[in-house]
Design an enzyme around this catalytic site. Structure first.
Site, short mmCIF file in Angstrom:
data_model
loop_
_atom_site.label_atom_id
_atom_site.label_comp_id
_atom_site.label_asym_id
_atom_site.label_seq_id
_atom_site.Cartn_x
_atom_site.Cartn_y
_atom_site.Cartn_z
N SER A 43 0.79 -1.23 0.00
CA SER A 43 0.00 0.00 0.00
C SER A 43 0.82 1.28 0.00
O SER A 43 0.25 2.37 -0.08
CB SER A 43 -0.97 0.01 1.19
OG SER A 43 -2.07 -0.83 0.92
N LYS A 46 -0.01 3.73 -2.78
CA LYS A 46 -0.99 4.82 -2.73
C LYS A 46 -0.32 6.19 -2.57
O LYS A 46 -0.96 7.22 -2.84
CB LYS A 46 -1.97 4.57 -1.59
CG LYS A 46 -2.82 3.31 -1.76
CD LYS A 46 -3.81 3.14 -0.63
CE LYS A 46 -4.67 1.90 -0.82
NZ LYS A 46 -3.96 0.65 -0.49
N SER A 103 -6.31 3.34 4.19
CA SER A 103 -5.63 2.69 3.06
C SER A 103 -6.65 2.00 2.17
O SER A 103 -6.52 0.83 1.79
CB SER A 103 -4.57 1.69 3.55
OG SER A 103 -3.68 1.34 2.52
#
Length: 408
Positions: A43, A46, A103
């Site tokens: 993640s 992102k 997230s």
């Protein structure tokens, strides 16, 4: 189509520990271990999705209050997610907050499709931007970091992205300090638990998949010095966090070799020459109260007693002296009381250890026939007040000290 040369097809990579700590101003590497080893970003991906979102906001291609459509592909993303439904909409600012706190994989796809037309095309944009920033060993295949064996990176590359986020998008960086936001009646907490216990930490992003291990890109500032650090391949969240604390502590103990132009825009320094990772001056810093006027900000989390600031502690001992607790700092004057409160909450997040004993004060003042609301933190000694303003201006806030001779 973007040509990608680092890939064949790649065999599956085993999660391997890697770490790097870099001085955010000078780029000096203070610690590194396996910093160029290929692994999976999870993640942390992102961060690039957000970087391109902030680009679009600066260029007028998106607005914070703009409603974006939710596709069936966005709804179909695996957890963690906001639980979006196809045919509905999501505001840009909600998507940003969903990425930095929860997230949210579905919110990431909403942004990707809005900016790239499809997630695949947006991933090409992400990789192209990575090359522009100097991330030579990173390839993106999706917007959120869900498993894809061709989506690879290194600790060094994400330290580059972290510094670029600070320099190119300092006005939006305070979003990464959000510890929670409310969506659909639920309070969604930030996954970066170090922000509530590591002195000076104010972002950036966590990540985890089975293949990547536990990842964290982080930034912390102490005594006016900002570091960025990346830990990849942790065996657990606790082990990753402990390692992050250890390498940051060690790096903060090292003296800085130089004092190049700061990578976070400083309010009041408009005439100072600054160069960002994009090769142009950063946007003028704005208060997060203006940026996040439609989202409520939770109260700052009180830091644990074991991490108290020594200077703030010594000021308590001097409380009986004439000027002991009669100083304050002013963050600004705003058109509404709510905006002043939001600005004070954000300032407290940027300097939680220095401001933990201060009291917020919002005072209406007549100015040019209208009323503005003066936002101050009061109950400080002179030394602490000056340190607070030094730290806040380095993080893009306007701040002036208020002496006992001025009306608090």
């Amino acid at each position: 189509m973007l040509a990608v040369t680092v890939l064949a097809p790649l065999p599956a990579l085993a999660a391997k520990y890697a770490a790097i700590v870099v001085d955010a101003r000078t780029g000096e590497v203070l610690h590194e271990e396996n910093a160029d080893t290929l692994t999976y970003p999870a993640s942390l991906t992102k961060m690039m999705t957000l970087y391109l979102t902030f680009d679009a906001l600066d260029e007028g291609r998106l607005r914070l209050d703009q409603a974006l459509p939710v596709s069936a592909w966005a709804e179909a993303q695996s957890p963690t997610k906001l639980g979006l439904r196809a045919g509905k909409t999501l505001r840009v600012e909600q998507a940003i907050l969903g990425l930095v706190t929860k997230s949210a994989n579905d919110a990431s796809v909403v942004l990707a499709e809005a900016l790239g037309g499809s997630e695949a095309k947006f991933a090409e944009m992400m990789t192209r931007k990575a090359r522009e920033l100097g991330m030579r060993n990173t390839v993106f295949r999706n917007s959120n970091g869900l498993p894809n064996m061709q989506q690879v990176t290194t600790a060094r590359d994400f330290s580059i992205l972290s510094r670029a986020m600070l320099s190119d998008h300092s006005r939006y960086y305070p979003y990464f300090s959000r510890r929670a936001f409310v969506y659909g009646g639920r309070s969604l907490n930030n996954h970066n638990r170090l922000m509530s216990r590591y002195e000076g930490m104010d972002g950036i992003k966590t990540g985890y998949t089975v293949a990547s291990g536990f990842n964290l890109a982080a930034s912390a500032v102490r005594d006016g010095r900002r570091l960025v650090a990346v830990v990849l391949g942790g065996k657990s969240a606790a082990a990753r966090d402990a390692r992050m604390e250890a390498i940051l502590d060690k790096a903060f103990d090292k003296p800085s070799r130089g004092s190049e132009a700061p990578v976070v825009a400083r309010a009041g320094d408009e005439d100072a020459p600054r160069v960002t990772a994009k090769g142009k001056p950063p946007a003028k810093a704005e208060t997060i109260a203006q940026l996040a006027s439609t989202v409520s900000t939770p109260a700052a989390v009180r830091p644990p007693a074991r991490a108290r600031d020594e200077d703030a502690e010594s000021s308590k001992a001097d409380g009986a002296k004439a000027d002991g607790s009669k100083w304050g700092v002013q963050i600004g004057a705003f058109s509404t009381r709510e905006a002043s409160n939001r600005a004070l909450t954000q300032a407290t997040k940027q300097a939680p250890f220095l401001l933990r004993a201060a009291k917020p004060a919002v005072t209406p003042v007549k100015a040019n026939g209208s009323t503005v609301y003066r936002a101050r933190m009061v109950g400080l000694d002179e030394r602490t007040a000056r340190k607070v303003c030094s730290e806040l201006t380095r993080n893009g806030h306007r701040c002036v000290t208020v002496s006992p001779n001025e009306k608090l």
